[in-house]
Design a protein around this motif. Structure first.
Motif, PDB file in Angstrom:
ATOM      1  N   TYR A  48      43.281  11.945  24.821  1.00 22.22           N
ATOM      2  CA  TYR A  48      41.917  11.662  24.036  1.00 22.22           C
ATOM      3  C   TYR A  48      42.239  12.464  22.601  1.00 22.22           C
ATOM      4  O   TYR A  48      42.284  13.420  22.731  1.00 22.22           O
ATOM      5  N   ILE A  49      41.624  11.656  21.572  1.00 22.20           N
ATOM      6  CA  ILE A  49      41.570  12.555  20.415  1.00 22.20           C
ATOM      7  C   ILE A  49      39.979  12.029  19.977  1.00 22.20           C
ATOM      8  O   ILE A  49      39.681  10.945  19.718  1.00 22.20           O
ATOM      9  N   ILE A  50      39.390  13.395  19.827  1.00 15.48           N
ATOM     10  CA  ILE A  50      37.925  13.165  19.451  1.00 15.48           C
ATOM     11  C   ILE A  50      37.295  13.910  18.084  1.00 15.48           C
ATOM     12  O   ILE A  50      37.474  15.129  18.335  1.00 15.48           O
ATOM     13  N   PHE A  51      36.837  13.193  17.382  1.00 14.82           N
ATOM     14  CA  PHE A  51      36.198  13.806  16.058  1.00 14.82           C
ATOM     15  C   PHE A  51      34.590  14.019  16.267  1.00 14.82           C
ATOM     16  O   PHE A  51      34.239  12.615  16.554  1.00 14.82           O
ATOM     17  N   SER A  52      34.113  14.884  16.312  1.00 10.45           N
ATOM     18  CA  SER A  52      32.604  15.066  16.202  1.00 10.45           C
ATOM     19  C   SER A  52      32.109  15.133  14.864  1.00 10.45           C
ATOM     20  O   SER A  52      32.502  16.148  14.171  1.00 10.45           O
ATOM     21  N   ASP A  53      31.223  14.008  14.570  1.00 12.77           N
ATOM     22  CA  ASP A  53      30.750  13.858  13.035  1.00 12.77           C
ATOM     23  C   ASP A  53      29.388  15.077  12.921  1.00 12.77           C
ATOM     24  O   ASP A  53      28.567  14.574  13.831  1.00 12.77           O
ATOM     25  N   THR A  54      29.547  16.042  12.245  1.00 16.62           N
ATOM     26  CA  THR A  54      28.380  16.839  12.157  1.00 16.62           C
ATOM     27  C   THR A  54      27.108  16.206  11.453  1.00 16.62           C
ATOM     28  O   THR A  54      25.930  16.950  11.165  1.00 16.62           O
ATOM     29  N   GLY A  55      27.377  15.255  10.994  1.00 18.24           N
ATOM     30  CA  GLY A  55      26.265  14.638   9.963  1.00 18.24           C
ATOM     31  C   GLY A  55      26.254  15.135   8.665  1.00 18.24           C
ATOM     32  O   GLY A  55      25.341  15.025   8.013  1.00 18.24           O
ATOM     33  N   ALA A  56      27.004  16.254   8.332  1.00 19.62           N
ATOM     34  CA  ALA A  56      27.192  16.886   6.974  1.00 19.62           C
ATOM     35  C   ALA A  56      28.333  17.026   6.398  1.00 19.62           C
ATOM     36  O   ALA A  56      28.517  17.924   5.516  1.00 19.62           O
ATOM     37  N   GLU A  57      29.422  16.450   6.848  1.00 22.32           N
ATOM     38  CA  GLU A  57      30.647  16.671   6.399  1.00 22.32           C
ATOM     39  C   GLU A  57      30.554  15.939   4.977  1.00 22.32           C
ATOM     40  O   GLU A  57      30.105  14.842   4.840  1.00 22.32           O
ATOM     41  N   PRO A  58      31.674  16.579   3.934  1.00 19.42           N
ATOM     42  CA  PRO A  58      31.410  15.815   2.741  1.00 19.42           C
ATOM     43  C   PRO A  58      32.132  14.364   2.928  1.00 19.42           C
ATOM     44  O   PRO A  58      33.118  14.379   3.800  1.00 19.42           O
ATOM     45  N   GLU A  59      32.136  13.553   1.944  1.00 19.13           N
ATOM     46  CA  GLU A  59      32.645  12.022   2.084  1.00 19.13           C
ATOM     47  C   GLU A  59      34.154  12.320   2.276  1.00 19.13           C
ATOM     48  O   GLU A  59      34.830  11.528   2.937  1.00 19.13           O
TER      49      GLU A  59
END
Ligand code: SF4
Length: 353
Positions: A72-83
């Motif tokens: 699995y490859i998993i990215f967690s979105d911190t909700g504050a990454e730049p576009e």
């Protein structure tokens, strides 16, 4: 043959000589697999915690080339990454399609605060929520009312908003594969190795190989094991014409001055994402405002900028122009958050998770 000094430098850059490895703070992936097998966990899943930045992209490309295995490859979105970090994640998803790799590539987020760090900050500012997970710079006031520069709060956000959500998602997917529900126990023969993209020059960031939350999850550091530096990963990406922007939240207090040759900095945010800069100034000011009410456990005076001055003062000229330009957008954004936080968390009573 290498000169003695070159040899000495080379030897210094060997993880096997490093105190952290010698003290058992981390282990190699082979050692972790061996340990899991010894515990009867013979089905070992391998997961990449993908950050969207340089080092984990290096590992991802190695996976695409068949040099490293992932289930699995998993990215967690911190909700504050730049576009531009989201764009980089999409870029890698597109590349996966191009190279015909079929490993599940998933995006996840914090369990209860799906909108990530912005939600945590808004909840902190707008309710009686007390947990504060960001590494802000602090000033403290002594008994004589004198303001002294303090330290920095711990960087708990990386664990809470990046590492733990990846573990939770990996666990859920594996349970599903075994026909089990999200609240059930992982089968006793299953172990998980999660790769973190720290480089050798970031070895100080390694605290453990053992997940504190799940005893069957172990953390591996393949770039450290390869004695790879951050710079080497960047060169690898550059050489291949891949994106090279480093992953970081737009309001991360670790942002520093433009004389850094890698990574983001405040000037970069001002330039590439001006509204995010305006939001960062808003958070920076609000945190001190709410702290001054005395309703928070935190006693220090928080700052996002290392100078321990308001961000709007450090970049006064830029702030004046941008705050004016984004006035309407900012108040809409604030209003939308007020409604969201009120509906979801109310005053926040008894809810500190
Ligand atoms: S980049 Fe900075 S703000 Fe974002 S999770 Fe990491 S330490 Fe926290």
């Amino acid at each position: 043959m290498a000169a003695p000094r070159q040899l000495a430098l080379f030897q210094m850059q060997d993880y096997r000589q490093h105190k952290k490895y010698l003290d058992g703070v981390f282990k190699t992936k082979a050692e972790l697999i061996h340990d899991l097998h010894a515990e009867g966990r013979t089905k070992v899943y391998q997961v990449l915690s993908f950050g969207g930045g340089t080092q984990s992209s290096h590992l991802l490309e190695m996976h695409f080339r068949g040099e490293i295995h992932y289930d699995y490859i998993i990215f967690s979105d911190t909700g504050a990454e730049p576009e531009f970090i989201h764009e980089q994640v999409w870029w890698w998803q597109h590349r996966q399609l191009q190279v015909g790799n079929k490993t599940p590539f998933l995006i996840t987020h914090h369990n209860s605060m799906e909108r990530g760090l912005e939600e945590m900050l808004m909840r902190y500012i707008m309710t009686d929520y007390q947990r504060f997970q960001m590494p802000v710079y602090c000033n403290s006031v002594n008994e004589d009312g004198e303001i002294k520069a303090g330290g920095m709060l711990p960087r708990q956000c990386t664990v809470d908003f990046k590492i733990v959500p990846v573990k939770q998602m990996a666990r859920q997917m594996i349970l599903k594969e075994h026909g089990l529900g999200p609240k059930q126990m992982i089968p006793s023969n299953v172990g998980i190795i999660m790769d973190i993209g720290f480089s050798y020059d970031e070895i100080r960031r390694i605290n453990t190989y053992q997940s504190p939350q799940y005893d069957y999850i172990k953390l591996a550091y393949p770039l450290v094991e390869a004695n790879e530096t951050t710079e080497a990963s960047i060169q690898f990406l550059e050489h291949n014409g891949f994106p090279t922007r480093r992953s970081r939240c737009y309001l991360c207090p670790f942002n520093c001055a433009a004389d850094r040759d890698i990574g983001m900095d405040w000037e970069e945010i001002i330039e590439s994402e001006p509204f995010s800069f305006v939001k960062a100034c808003w958070f920076d000011a609000k945190l001190r405002e709410v702290q001054a009410t005395g309703s928070k456990i935190m006693r220090s005076i928080p700052y996002l900028h290392y100078s321990r001055r308001p961000l709007s003062e450090v970049f006064a000229k830029e702030y004046m122009i941008l705050n004016d330009a984004y006035k309407g957008t900012l108040s809409q954004w604030e209003e939308e958050w007020k409604n969201y936080i009120h509906a979801k968390w109310g005053e926040g009573k008894d809810e500190q998770s």
